[in-house]
Design a protein around this motif. Structure first.
Motif, PDB file in Angstrom:
ATOM      1  N   THR A 218       0.851  -1.183   0.000  1.00 49.57           N
ATOM      2  CA  THR A 218       0.000   0.000   0.000  1.00 49.57           C
ATOM      3  C   THR A 218       0.891   1.238   0.000  1.00 49.57           C
ATOM      4  N   LEU A 219       0.362   2.333  -0.523  1.00 49.62           N
ATOM      5  CA  LEU A 219       1.119   3.584  -0.491  1.00 49.62           C
ATOM      6  C   LEU A 219       1.422   3.983   0.949  1.00 49.62           C
ATOM      7  N   ASP A 220       0.518   3.643   1.876  1.00 50.77           N
ATOM      8  CA  ASP A 220       0.760   3.951   3.287  1.00 50.77           C
ATOM      9  C   ASP A 220       2.113   3.423   3.742  1.00 50.77           C
ATOM     10  N   GLN A 221       2.459   2.199   3.352  1.00 55.43           N
ATOM     11  CA  GLN A 221       3.706   1.596   3.789  1.00 55.43           C
ATOM     12  C   GLN A 221       4.911   2.363   3.250  1.00 55.43           C
ATOM     13  N   TYR A 222       4.806   2.843   2.036  1.00 54.85           N
ATOM     14  CA  TYR A 222       5.863   3.666   1.450  1.00 54.85           C
ATOM     15  C   TYR A 222       5.997   4.979   2.221  1.00 54.85           C
ATOM     16  N   LEU A 223       4.875   5.608   2.519  1.00 55.86           N
ATOM     17  CA  LEU A 223       4.911   6.895   3.217  1.00 55.86           C
ATOM     18  C   LEU A 223       5.364   6.739   4.668  1.00 55.86           C
ATOM     19  N   ILE A 224       5.017   5.622   5.305  1.00 55.06           N
ATOM     20  CA  ILE A 224       5.484   5.365   6.676  1.00 55.06           C
ATOM     21  C   ILE A 224       7.013   5.385   6.718  1.00 55.06           C
ATOM     22  N   GLY A 225       7.640   4.857   5.671  1.00 55.79           N
ATOM     23  CA  GLY A 225       9.093   4.918   5.599  1.00 55.79           C
ATOM     24  C   GLY A 225       9.592   6.352   5.605  1.00 55.79           C
ATOM     25  N   HIS A 226       8.961   7.207   4.829  1.00 57.78           N
ATOM     26  CA  HIS A 226       9.396   8.600   4.738  1.00 57.78           C
ATOM     27  C   HIS A 226       9.001   9.410   5.969  1.00 57.78           C
TER      28      HIS A 226
ATOM     29  N   VAL B  17      13.257   3.453   2.671  1.00 57.37           N
ATOM     30  CA  VAL B  17      13.643   4.597   1.847  1.00 57.37           C
ATOM     31  C   VAL B  17      14.785   4.211   0.909  1.00 57.37           C
ATOM     32  N   THR B  18      15.808   3.561   1.432  1.00 56.73           N
ATOM     33  CA  THR B  18      16.965   3.205   0.609  1.00 56.73           C
ATOM     34  C   THR B  18      16.583   2.248  -0.514  1.00 56.73           C
ATOM     35  N   LEU B  19      15.834   1.211  -0.192  1.00 55.81           N
ATOM     36  CA  LEU B  19      15.513   0.203  -1.204  1.00 55.81           C
ATOM     37  C   LEU B  19      14.495   0.706  -2.216  1.00 55.81           C
ATOM     38  N   SER B  20      13.596   1.594  -1.817  1.00 57.57           N
ATOM     39  CA  SER B  20      12.660   2.161  -2.795  1.00 57.57           C
ATOM     40  C   SER B  20      13.376   3.120  -3.739  1.00 57.57           C
TER      41      SER B  20
ATOM     42  N   VAL C 214       9.749   1.996  -9.143  1.00 58.06           N
ATOM     43  CA  VAL C 214       8.533   2.200  -8.359  1.00 58.06           C
ATOM     44  C   VAL C 214       7.364   2.464  -9.294  1.00 58.06           C
ATOM     45  N   ILE C 215       6.286   1.708  -9.108  1.00 59.03           N
ATOM     46  CA  ILE C 215       5.068   1.869  -9.905  1.00 59.03           C
ATOM     47  C   ILE C 215       3.945   2.329  -8.983  1.00 59.03           C
ATOM     48  N   LEU C 216       3.403   3.504  -9.264  1.00 61.96           N
ATOM     49  CA  LEU C 216       2.270   4.057  -8.504  1.00 61.96           C
ATOM     50  C   LEU C 216       1.006   3.879  -9.339  1.00 61.96           C
TER      51      LEU C 216
ATOM     52  N   LYS D 265       4.311  13.787  -2.840  1.00 56.62           N
ATOM     53  CA  LYS D 265       5.172  14.713  -3.584  1.00 56.62           C
ATOM     54  C   LYS D 265       6.462  14.980  -2.817  1.00 56.62           C
ATOM     55  N   ALA D 266       6.342  15.258  -1.519  1.00 55.90           N
ATOM     56  CA  ALA D 266       7.525  15.539  -0.713  1.00 55.90           C
ATOM     57  C   ALA D 266       8.457  14.329  -0.651  1.00 55.90           C
ATOM     58  N   ALA D 267       7.877  13.128  -0.537  1.00 54.87           N
ATOM     59  CA  ALA D 267       8.687  11.909  -0.483  1.00 54.87           C
ATOM     60  C   ALA D 267       9.454  11.706  -1.784  1.00 54.87           C
ATOM     61  N   LEU D 268       8.781  11.905  -2.915  1.00 55.77           N
ATOM     62  CA  LEU D 268       9.438  11.723  -4.212  1.00 55.77           C
ATOM     63  C   LEU D 268      10.485  12.801  -4.461  1.00 55.77           C
ATOM     64  N   ASP D 269      10.252  13.990  -3.935  1.00 53.70           N
ATOM     65  CA  ASP D 269      11.234  15.069  -4.097  1.00 53.70           C
ATOM     66  C   ASP D 269      12.497  14.802  -3.288  1.00 53.70           C
ATOM     67  N   THR D 270      12.323  14.296  -2.059  1.00 55.12           N
ATOM     68  CA  THR D 270      13.484  14.105  -1.178  1.00 55.12           C
ATOM     69  C   THR D 270      14.238  12.817  -1.469  1.00 55.12           C
ATOM     70  N   ALA D 271      13.551  11.808  -1.959  1.00 56.78           N
ATOM     71  CA  ALA D 271      14.218  10.524  -2.223  1.00 56.78           C
ATOM     72  C   ALA D 271      13.651   9.904  -3.497  1.00 56.78           C
ATOM     73  N   PRO D 272      13.965  10.491  -4.650  1.00 57.34           N
ATOM     74  CA  PRO D 272      13.392   9.988  -5.904  1.00 57.34           C
ATOM     75  C   PRO D 272      13.916   8.595  -6.243  1.00 57.34           C
ATOM     76  N   PRO D 273      13.037   7.703  -6.693  1.00 59.67           N
ATOM     77  CA  PRO D 273      13.487   6.359  -7.093  1.00 59.67           C
ATOM     78  C   PRO D 273      14.234   6.400  -8.421  1.00 59.67           C
ATOM     79  N   GLU D 274      14.990   5.343  -8.688  1.00 63.62           N
ATOM     80  CA  GLU D 274      15.741   5.262  -9.945  1.00 63.62           C
ATOM     81  C   GLU D 274      14.810   5.335 -11.145  1.00 63.62           C
ATOM     82  N   HIS D 275      13.683   4.643 -11.048  1.00 63.49           N
ATOM     83  CA  HIS D 275      12.688   4.652 -12.122  1.00 63.49           C
ATOM     84  C   HIS D 275      11.313   4.802 -11.479  1.00 63.49           C
ATOM     85  N   LEU D 276      10.446   5.586 -12.117  1.00 63.12           N
ATOM     86  CA  LEU D 276       9.131   5.865 -11.533  1.00 63.12           C
ATOM     87  C   LEU D 276       8.070   5.884 -12.616  1.00 63.12           C
TER      88      LEU D 276
END
Length: 745
Positions: free
Chosen positions: A352-360, A370-373, A378-380, A395-406
């Motif tokens: 879930t997106l929640d789990q991704y955001l909990i990391g951030h 955060v490191t592994l994502s 990453v597919i949203l 938006k803030a999460a993607l700005d601060t730690a952008p994935p290699e591919h999105l």
């Protein structure tokens, strides 16, 4: 053969062997992640030194006690002897000094000498068993009584570490010996202010590699299990087996080398396959979806492609789902799978997106998430479903730690969303003819949906599969009861909403995968993004236009039949206003009046775009997005490299992934008590989740002591009536709330 005087990491493993194994795995991971030489040296240092505190006499006594117990159990010793040995183990464990704290001084002195500041390896070693925080090991004022064995082990270790380029001068040992006699909490207290402001990305990376190397070595697993080695071939084989013929937009995604893509494709045209083709060269994939149900379904789908071991699951109930699945298989260990899935370490993870955001938001194990994502594709998917506050966090999460591919994808991708996530001009749309499908025949009807129940019953009797969607749980229960009275057969009438036990919810969703002719499903919004189903007719209350599009997507899903009837009742009640707000209901109704009676998919997308251009331009909407952005930035600034402490009320106020709607809490219906107690007696407490029902937290506040109470082992119980047919009912529920978890833990 183990010698009695050799320090042990485990009852049957030498400490030296374990550290060497961790260091070797760490080196492989450094290479796979392409880390810089200086970062690799700090990682190697942490791998070699993280467990040296286990050389202390207290830990070794504990290991010997455990080994003696295991030997007695293996030899089937008398029960009284076993119990006595267990007491010795517990007593020995209580006397151990925290081994990460014992490693603090040696690691600090050596890192300062070899690598200088910042003290990243030291911070990682001290926190590798407990999250980094201001109160970490604060009560350990006295040093361990005897450090001679630790010092001897460290001296012998230095010769081996030199082979990895870590040359430790023997002149450091007197300094280490002296500092080991000082208060460990005092040394740590002086260090923590510097640790708080360490470079966050580097700290998270070292923590991640150390944890992964330690977990892999402890489980005798190789680092290759963290990566997809032939994902492209597996996907191609799967598509060939299914007789899949690629559409133009799928071929375009398969051929592009773009690291960021936005895909808009109608429901049922192969959006998921297109995204996987784009990601097929990736070694790691993180697939994010809005609900547990969609995550479970996608996980099953991807396991069919990549194999069960390669695909992990991460959401609030993932531990239960994994345990249940693996117990049924009897050939896999759920513990490692659950751990690696939860931190996004499996080659493919559906979450879930929640789990991704909990990391951030820096919940537990934020460093790995955060490191592994960041080092994944990453597919949203279904990205249109999130409220503005959540979009701000994203938006803030993607700005601060952008994935290699999105990739972002949905059938409805409003332009404001593409602009927010900085995908302007990058949209790939499915070919025009797919948008010209005419799948629905829309009829707007005045009045409440209750006026259509006789017609719904008649449609079912004629053999039609009928989907009925309303906006609140009480309304769904009312509609269901009325249809029962109209003698719709019980085997052809189903109710689905959020207030069922987890077991009943899963059973219902599974049973609805292939609805028989004459079936009537009465549902709330949970049907919008949780089920891959197709009915013949839709009756629905008015809702926001994008929600209506999702509901219509559950009727004539593939567009392979003539336009399906869609009856939209335009009168809304207080409950609908409380959930959505009146403004968007008004604008959605106006948009519906402007489109053709038999619209194309493109007509529906245009209507959605028009509505959301108005809604997203409102100051309140923009303010919610900005609040989400600032919430994440502020908590990251406050925490630095620390993990959030949820016992701190101020910090806890930041720890949310959405704001709209009611917070819910899970309770055990009194009618299921006996079954719950049976599970406890059988040692299956992990299965209690099957019997829990989410309810609005305000019910609990208003009914505490009369309708709700707490008991040891069972948690919160309720005397409210529960049935697997209707779910939980509350006479004071007034159609005014929609219950969901603020954070999907």
């Amino acid at each position: 053969m183990l010698h009695m005087d050799e320090p042990l990491a485990k009852p049957n493993q030498r400490l030296l062997d374990h550290l060497h194994q961790v260091a070797e795995v760490g080196k492989v991971l450094c290479q796979r992640f392409g880390l810089s030489p200086i970062l690799q040296r700090r990682i190697l240092l942490s791998c070699w030194l993280h467990d040296i505190g286990k050389a202390l006499p207290g830990f070794q006594a504990y290991m010997r006690a455990v080994r003696e117990l295991e030997q007695a159990q293996e030899e089937k010793a008398p029960e009284d002897q076993i119990q006595e040995l267990k007491k010795r183990v517990n007593l020995a464990r209580k006397k151990t000094f925290p081994h990460p704290l014992a490693a603090l001084v040696p690691t600090l002195v050596i890192e300062k000498e070899l690598l200088g500041t910042p003290f990243l390896a030291t911070a990682v070693v001290i926190s590798h068993h407990s999250p980094l925080s201001a109160s970490l090991y604060a009560h350990f004022e006295h040093p361990p009584s005897d450090t001679s064995q630790l010092q001897s082990f460290l001296e012998s270790l230095c010769t081996i570490m030199s082979k990895d380029g870590l040359h430790i001068p023997h002149t450091l040992f007197p300094k280490i010996q002296k500092l080991l006699q000082e208060s460990p909490s005092g040394v740590l207290h002086q260090l923590l202010p510097k640790v708080h402001s360490l470079p966050k990305k580097e700290f998270a990376t070292i923590t991640t590699v150390l944890h992964l190397a330690d977990w892999l070595a402890s489980g005798n697993l190789g680092p290759e299990i963290l990566f997809l080695n032939n994902g492209k071939q597996q996907l191609r084989a799967y598509l060939q087996q299914k007789g899949f013929s690629l559409r133009k937009f799928q071929r375009s995604l398969a051929e592009t080398s773009d690291s960021r893509v936005a895909l808009q494709a109608p429901t049922g045209t192969g959006k998921t396959e297109a995204l996987l083709l784009w990601a097929s060269n990736s070694e790691r994939i993180l697939y994010l979806l809005p609900t547990q149900a969609t995550v479970n379904a996608m996980c099953n789908r991807l396991q069919e492609i990549y194999g069960k071991e390669a695909v992990g699951l991460a959401h609030g109930r993932a531990g239960y789902v994994i345990r249940r699945t693996f117990d049924e298989e009897n050939d896999l260990d759920p513990r490692d799978h659950r751990l690696f899935s939860s931190v996004f370490a499996k080659p493919v993870v559906v979450a879930t997106l929640d789990q991704y955001l909990i990391g951030h938001l820096q919940g537990r194990h934020w460093e790995e998430r955060v490191t592994l994502s960041q080092r994944a594709t990453v597919i949203l998917d279904e990205v249109h479903t999130y409220e503005p506050f959540t979009l701000g966090l994203l938006k803030a999460a993607l700005d601060t730690a952008p994935p290699e591919h999105l990739a972002v994808a949905s059938a409805t991708l409003p332009s404001y969303l593409l602009h927010l996530l900085e995908f302007d001009g990058d949209l790939l749309r499915a070919e025009a003819q797919l948008w010209q499908r005419k799948r629905h025949h829309i009829e707007l009807r005045e009045g409440p949906i209750l006026h259509g129940l006789s017609e719904i019953a008649e449609q079912a009797r004629s053999g039609k599969r009928v989907l009925v969607v309303v906006n609140t749980v009480p309304k769904a229960q009312e509609v269901f009861r009325t249809l029962q009275k109209m003698q719709v057969p019980s085997e052809y009438l189903e109710l689905l909403h959020s207030r069922f036990t987890y077991r009943d919810r899963i059973r219902k969703e599974q049973n609805l995968q292939h609805p028989p002719p004459g079936m009537v499903l009465v549902s709330t919004q949970v049907v919008e993004v949780s089920l891959d189903i197709s009915f013949d007719v839709l009756y629905t209350e008015i809702a926001p236009i994008d929600a209506l599009v999702q509901r219509m997507g559950r009727v004539n899903r593939k567009g392979d039949r003539p336009p399906a009837p869609v009856k939209i009742y335009t009168e809304w009640d207080k409950g609908s206003v409380m959930i959505y707000g009146e403004d968007i209901l008004v604008q959605s109704l106006e948009a519906l009046k402007q489109i053709p009676t038999i619209p194309t998919d493109q007509d529906l997308i245009n209507a959605t775009e028009a509505v959301y251009q108005c809604i997203t331009a409102q100051e309140s909407y923009q303010r919610e997005i900005e609040e989400g952005v600032q919430n994440l930035r502020e908590i990251q600034k406050v925490l630095g490299c620390y993990t959030i402490d949820l016992s701190d009320e101020r910090l806890r106020s930041y720890f949310m992934t959405r704001r709209r709607g009611m917070v819910s809490i899970e309770v055990l219906p009194e009618s299921l008590r006996e079954e719950a107690e049976d599970l406890l007696e059988k040692g299956e407490k992990w299965r209690l989740v099957e019997l829990l029902v989410p309810i609005p937290v305000y019910w609990l506040v208003r009914g505490w002591g009369s309708l709700f109470w707490k008991e040891d082992n069972l948690g919160i119980l309720t005397s409210l009536q529960y049935t697997s047919t209707l779910g939980i009912e509350h006479s004071q529920d007034t159609h005014t709330t929609k219950s969901f978890h603020i954070i999907d833990l």
